[in-house]
Write a protein that holds these residues in place. Sequence first.
Motif, mmCIF file in Angstrom:
data_model
loop_
_atom_site.group_PDB
_atom_site.id
_atom_site.type_symbol
_atom_site.label_atom_id
_atom_site.label_comp_id
_atom_site.label_asym_id
_atom_site.label_seq_id
_atom_site.Cartn_x
_atom_site.Cartn_y
_atom_site.Cartn_z
ATOM 1 N N ALA A 26 0.864 -1.194 0.000
ATOM 2 C CA ALA A 26 0.000 0.000 0.000
ATOM 3 C C ALA A 26 0.895 1.237 0.000
ATOM 4 C CB ALA A 26 -0.942 -0.016 1.203
ATOM 5 N N PRO A 27 1.550 1.536 -1.108
ATOM 6 C CA PRO A 27 2.527 2.631 -1.136
ATOM 7 C C PRO A 27 1.879 3.996 -0.965
ATOM 8 C CG PRO A 27 2.119 1.818 -3.355
ATOM 9 C CD PRO A 27 1.407 0.885 -2.423
ATOM 10 N N ASN A 28 2.597 4.892 -0.292
ATOM 11 C CA ASN A 28 2.180 6.294 -0.214
ATOM 12 C C ASN A 28 3.430 7.156 -0.301
ATOM 13 O OD1 ASN A 28 3.275 6.709 2.531
ATOM 14 N ND2 ASN A 28 1.590 5.355 3.165
ATOM 15 N N GLU A 29 3.253 8.454 -0.213
ATOM 16 C CA GLU A 29 4.370 9.371 -0.454
ATOM 17 C C GLU A 29 5.515 9.183 0.530
ATOM 18 O OE1 GLU A 29 5.114 14.191 -0.731
ATOM 19 O OE2 GLU A 29 3.132 13.356 -1.172
ATOM 20 N N ASP A 30 5.190 8.849 1.794
ATOM 21 C CA ASP A 30 6.230 8.706 2.806
ATOM 22 C C ASP A 30 6.629 7.262 3.064
ATOM 23 O OD1 ASP A 30 6.634 11.397 3.345
ATOM 24 O OD2 ASP A 30 4.921 11.478 4.713
ATOM 25 N N ASN A 31 5.944 6.306 2.472
ATOM 26 C CA ASN A 31 6.262 4.894 2.696
ATOM 27 C C ASN A 31 6.002 4.127 1.397
ATOM 28 O OD1 ASN A 31 7.024 2.588 4.034
ATOM 29 N ND2 ASN A 31 5.039 2.254 5.017
ATOM 30 N N TYR A 32 6.850 4.379 0.440
ATOM 31 C CA TYR A 32 6.609 3.865 -0.908
ATOM 32 C C TYR A 32 7.219 2.494 -1.149
ATOM 33 C CZ TYR A 32 6.563 3.613 -6.010
ATOM 34 O OH TYR A 32 6.358 3.209 -7.305
ATOM 35 N N ALA A 33 8.471 2.304 -0.720
ATOM 36 C CA ALA A 33 9.177 1.067 -1.045
ATOM 37 C C ALA A 33 10.277 0.820 -0.023
ATOM 38 C CB ALA A 33 9.757 1.140 -2.452
ATOM 39 N N ARG A 34 10.858 -0.380 -0.082
ATOM 40 C CA ARG A 34 11.991 -0.731 0.771
ATOM 41 C C ARG A 34 13.163 -1.148 -0.106
ATOM 42 N NH1 ARG A 34 11.485 -1.349 6.163
ATOM 43 N NH2 ARG A 34 9.386 -1.157 7.027
ATOM 44 N N ILE A 35 14.350 -0.723 0.306
ATOM 45 C CA ILE A 35 15.564 -1.086 -0.412
ATOM 46 C C ILE A 35 16.131 -2.353 0.218
ATOM 47 C CG2 ILE A 35 17.900 -0.367 -1.038
ATOM 48 C CD1 ILE A 35 16.908 2.540 -0.716
ATOM 49 N N GLN A 36 16.302 -3.380 -0.582
ATOM 50 C CA GLN A 36 16.870 -4.628 -0.110
ATOM 51 C C GLN A 36 18.402 -4.514 -0.177
ATOM 52 O OE1 GLN A 36 14.817 -6.928 1.156
ATOM 53 N NE2 GLN A 36 13.121 -5.574 0.602
ATOM 54 N N LEU A 37 19.043 -4.499 0.979
ATOM 55 C CA LEU A 37 20.496 -4.327 1.025
ATOM 56 C C LEU A 37 21.199 -5.665 0.831
ATOM 57 C CD1 LEU A 37 20.842 -1.865 4.045
ATOM 58 C CD2 LEU A 37 20.762 -1.314 1.616
ATOM 59 N N SER A 38 22.160 -5.689 -0.064
ATOM 60 C CA SER A 38 22.984 -6.886 -0.265
ATOM 61 C C SER A 38 24.319 -6.770 0.468
ATOM 62 C CB SER A 38 23.241 -7.102 -1.763
ATOM 63 O OG SER A 38 23.874 -5.959 -2.330
ATOM 64 N N SER A 39 24.598 -5.591 1.037
ATOM 65 C CA SER A 39 25.814 -5.367 1.813
ATOM 66 C C SER A 39 25.508 -4.257 2.808
ATOM 67 C CB SER A 39 26.965 -4.972 0.892
ATOM 68 O OG SER A 39 26.781 -3.659 0.400
ATOM 69 N N PRO A 40 26.394 -4.022 3.794
ATOM 70 C CA PRO A 40 26.134 -2.959 4.778
ATOM 71 C C PRO A 40 26.084 -1.570 4.170
ATOM 72 C CG PRO A 40 27.799 -4.487 5.571
ATOM 73 C CD PRO A 40 27.573 -4.828 4.132
ATOM 74 N N ALA A 41 26.710 -1.364 3.020
ATOM 75 C CA ALA A 41 26.739 -0.041 2.396
ATOM 76 C C ALA A 41 25.465 0.210 1.604
ATOM 77 C CB ALA A 41 27.950 0.082 1.480
ATOM 78 N N CYS A 42 25.006 1.450 1.606
ATOM 79 C CA CYS A 42 23.834 1.821 0.820
ATOM 80 C C CYS A 42 24.152 1.698 -0.669
ATOM 81 C CB CYS A 42 23.423 3.251 1.154
ATOM 82 S SG CYS A 42 22.062 3.859 0.122
#
Length: 368
Positions: free
Chosen positions: A6-22
């Motif tokens: 249920a995406p909205n302007e402040d909670n649209y998606a999540r980034i799946q991290l494959s390492s500690p770095a962004c």
Amino acid sequence: MTINSAPNEDNYARIQLSSPACPFLSEGWCAIQKKLGEEYLSVMCSAYPRVMNVVDDVLQRSLDLSCPEAARLVLLDPNPIEFDEEEGPARDPRLGHLSILSTALDASNGKSDKPYRHFREIRGFVIWLLQYRNYPLWKRLAILGAFCDQLQEMAATGRGAETPDVLQAYREGMGGNVFGEALNTHSPRPAAQLELVLELIVGRISSDFTAPRLLDCYRKFMQAMEWTTESSMDDIGRRYAAACSQYYEPFMSRHDYILEHYLVSYVHRTLFPLGAQQSSRSLSVPYIAKTIGEQCLVMMVHYAIIQTLLIGLAAWHKQQFGAEHAILVIQSYTKAFEHSPSFPERAVKIVGDKGLKTCASLAILIRN
């Protein structure tokens, strides 16, 4: 990237991290902000290093000391920390994660076993105590432990209404040096202290990613203590005590405010010692607080580990040990330990397994 259901302007998606770095870092800079502008940053990134709490619908702002510049701003001013209680700017709709406390949810109405009704008085006293510079900092922290033990016992037995009287008694006791004299019987136990602190450190760095800056501090600590498989704890304890008296204490006698500021900042941003009742925060402590005693235990563990690492760095740098090294330790420690979701529970278990189940018993960790 995974788009929310249920995406909205402040909670649209999540980034799946494959390492500690962004994955959006480019040559050490944020590619999103560089190419698109600040308004496209995630809620977490746009708020950091600000810490936002809401107490009775009043927004309280603090700084996360895992940010090097925030650590310098908060820790290096020799004057006691003061709090601005004036009307602030209009609320930004993107405040980031919030921890919420209501003084209406109190034991007196059956909705809590903690004296939330007296939260402001309790936290005001805790900050006053930590800034009471007539006592060395370790004594202030030991007195705070005894106070939290009493507060915990009162909460467990439904005696929260006695809180104002207890606060007054502690203030009077501080002025009369009642507690200071009693604490003079405590003797340093460096070998026992080191053994427990090392277990706490290893439990954290062996369980999750730890940034190189903190690992480098730990490596220098171990090397300065000449800690090998052949070393006895008594020998290491003697080297630790010598480093403390020769290199750490001369510096800290002039800069005791650094650790005082760390503790006061911790108290303010974590709603210590009662903790939040609700929180949307996922990368900071202490989410939803458990007991008053556990809140205090965790803070004292943080202090003990930081102090131990500082003594190790002082032994490494000797006469060159300075404020920049203290900032490095506290900043890298905060990032590694305070941002760990699992460390508070692990720390409480480790000290509990050693038979240290009260805050007052943790004097072994803070007395040098």
